[in-house]
Motif scaffolding. Structure first.
Motif, short mmCIF file in Angstrom:
data_model
loop_
_atom_site.label_atom_id
_atom_site.label_comp_id
_atom_site.label_asym_id
_atom_site.label_seq_id
_atom_site.Cartn_x
_atom_site.Cartn_y
_atom_site.Cartn_z
N ALA A 30 0.83 -1.20 0.00
CA ALA A 30 0.00 0.00 0.00
C ALA A 30 0.86 1.25 0.00
O ALA A 30 0.58 2.23 -0.72
CB ALA A 30 -0.92 -0.02 1.22
N ARG A 31 1.93 1.24 0.80
CA ARG A 31 2.83 2.40 0.82
C ARG A 31 3.46 2.63 -0.55
O ARG A 31 3.61 3.77 -1.00
CB ARG A 31 3.90 2.19 1.88
CG ARG A 31 3.42 2.42 3.31
CD ARG A 31 4.47 2.01 4.30
NE ARG A 31 4.13 2.43 5.66
CZ ARG A 31 4.65 1.88 6.76
NH1 ARG A 31 5.53 0.89 6.66
NH2 ARG A 31 4.28 2.32 7.95
N ARG A 32 3.83 1.55 -1.22
CA ARG A 32 4.45 1.67 -2.53
C ARG A 32 3.46 2.24 -3.55
O ARG A 32 3.80 3.11 -4.35
CB ARG A 32 4.96 0.32 -3.01
CG ARG A 32 5.83 0.39 -4.27
CD ARG A 32 6.26 -1.00 -4.69
NE ARG A 32 6.78 -1.75 -3.55
CZ ARG A 32 6.81 -3.08 -3.49
NH1 ARG A 32 6.32 -3.80 -4.48
NH2 ARG A 32 7.31 -3.68 -2.44
N VAL A 33 2.23 1.75 -3.52
CA VAL A 33 1.21 2.24 -4.44
C VAL A 33 0.96 3.74 -4.21
O VAL A 33 0.88 4.53 -5.15
CB VAL A 33 -0.11 1.45 -4.28
CG1 VAL A 33 -1.24 2.15 -5.02
CG2 VAL A 33 0.07 0.03 -4.80
N LEU A 34 0.85 4.14 -2.95
CA LEU A 34 0.60 5.55 -2.65
C LEU A 34 1.79 6.42 -3.06
O LEU A 34 1.61 7.54 -3.55
CB LEU A 34 0.31 5.72 -1.15
CG LEU A 34 -1.00 5.08 -0.66
CD1 LEU A 34 -1.11 5.20 0.85
CD2 LEU A 34 -2.20 5.71 -1.33
N ALA A 35 3.01 5.90 -2.84
CA ALA A 35 4.20 6.66 -3.24
C ALA A 35 4.25 6.81 -4.75
O ALA A 35 4.57 7.89 -5.27
CB ALA A 35 5.46 5.97 -2.72
N ASP A 36 3.95 5.72 -5.48
CA ASP A 36 3.96 5.80 -6.94
C ASP A 36 2.88 6.75 -7.44
O ASP A 36 3.07 7.48 -8.42
CB ASP A 36 3.75 4.41 -7.54
CG ASP A 36 4.95 3.50 -7.36
OD1 ASP A 36 6.04 4.02 -7.03
OD2 ASP A 36 4.81 2.27 -7.52
N THR A 37 1.75 6.75 -6.77
CA THR A 37 0.67 7.67 -7.16
C THR A 37 1.08 9.12 -6.95
O THR A 37 0.83 9.98 -7.80
CB THR A 37 -0.59 7.37 -6.34
OG1 THR A 37 -1.00 6.02 -6.56
CG2 THR A 37 -1.73 8.30 -6.73
#
Length: 296
Positions: free
Chosen positions: A68-75
């Motif tokens: 989830a942290r990776r997805v939010l960072a990529d977003t």
């Protein structure tokens, strides 16, 4: 699975508290809890152990958290990249530069930038390097062209050297040449009246320091001027002046170079070390480098 649900999940995982997570996300606690429940139903697994006064991640929650942290960072990265592309169609770039560069390099750079990005507003702050560093550190500039090294300890900046520029002596074409040789020495400026820049001007400090290193104090015929004024004083025959070669080439004055090793100054570009410049400012920095590499 929605990004909002992932943000709420990460907030609860990091605060270990639904109410504090809701406060952090500026949402009502029931709405946050409802979104977390919806996410759990979609995933088919509980993400938190819910005990009175204690919230902890389940194995499923532990597995989801780094993803989830990776997805939010990529977003967030994607959002910033899109915004930066938009900045090249509109926005503003604030550039600081000493008066000598505003009279030589900066106009060509700004013209090239404006031709490439006509929707971006250009703001120029003209001042000496020490003052420019203070304005840059205060966040009032995106980039600054400065003369390095700086005297004394300044704020933490990221600097990159761009050019070592030759300094030359200019004199009135109507007056006798300052020396009979093709090159002048710093010692030859002893007792020669100089048209001198105002205090705080980088070229004033460089000229005075060079004369003192040669064992004498320079004599001023007139002082206190900006670049255009000093060139006017020289044109009127009031004295000599030490100026950058880029300025001298456009002045229409007689140019006499210094004997080897000569006098030089280092031009660097600087920005705050704790903040990455906006995309438009980085593009301006690239154009500056291109113009200097091309000998402009």
């Amino acid at each position: 699975m929605q990004l909002q649900q992932l943000r709420y999940f990460v907030a609860v995982a990091e605060t270990r508290h639904f109410t504090r997570a809701a406060q952090r996300e500026h949402v009502a606690q029931p709405s946050l809890s409802q979104q977390i429940r919806s996410l759990e139903r979609e995933l088919g697994a509980e993400l938190f152990h819910r005990a009175r006064g204690h919230i902890s991640l389940t194995d499923a929650g532990e597995a989801l958290l780094p993803l989830a942290r990776r997805v939010l960072a990529d977003t967030e990265t994607a959002r910033r990249e899109v915004q930066e592309v938009a900045q090249l169609r509109r926005g503003r770039v604030r550039l600081g530069a000493p008066p000598s560069l505003c009279a030589s390099l900066v106009p060509d750079v700004l013209r090239a930038f404006h031709d490439r990005y006509p929707g971006v507003e250009l703001v120029v702050h003209e001042d000496g390097s020490q003052d420019l560093v203070r304005v840059l550190a205060a966040g009032e500039l995106d980039l600054a062209l400065i003369i390095t090294p700086l005297a004394g300890q300044g704020p933490v900046l990221t600097t990159a050297e761009l050019l070592s520029e030759e300094l030359v002596v200019v004199s009135s074409p109507d007056a006798p040449a300052p020396v009979r040789r093709s090159r002048i020495r710093v010692q030859d400026l002893r007792d020669r009246p100089l048209a001198m820049f105002r205090r705080g001007y980088d070229l004033r400090e460089l000229t005075v320091a060079a004369c003192r290193d040669a064992g004498f104090e320079p004599a001023f015929a007139v002082e206190g001027g900006e670049m255009d004024a000093v060139l006017g004083f020289v044109r009127a025959g009031l004295g000599l002046a030490v100026v950058p070669s880029m300025v001298a080439a456009r002045s229409g004055l007689r140019i006499t170079r210094f004997a080897s090793p000569g006098l030089h100054r280092t031009i660097s570009v600087a920005h705050r070390g704790d903040v990455s410049p906006p995309r438009a400012a980085r593009e301006l920095q690239q154009i500056i480098a291109e113009r200097l590499a091309g000998g402009s």
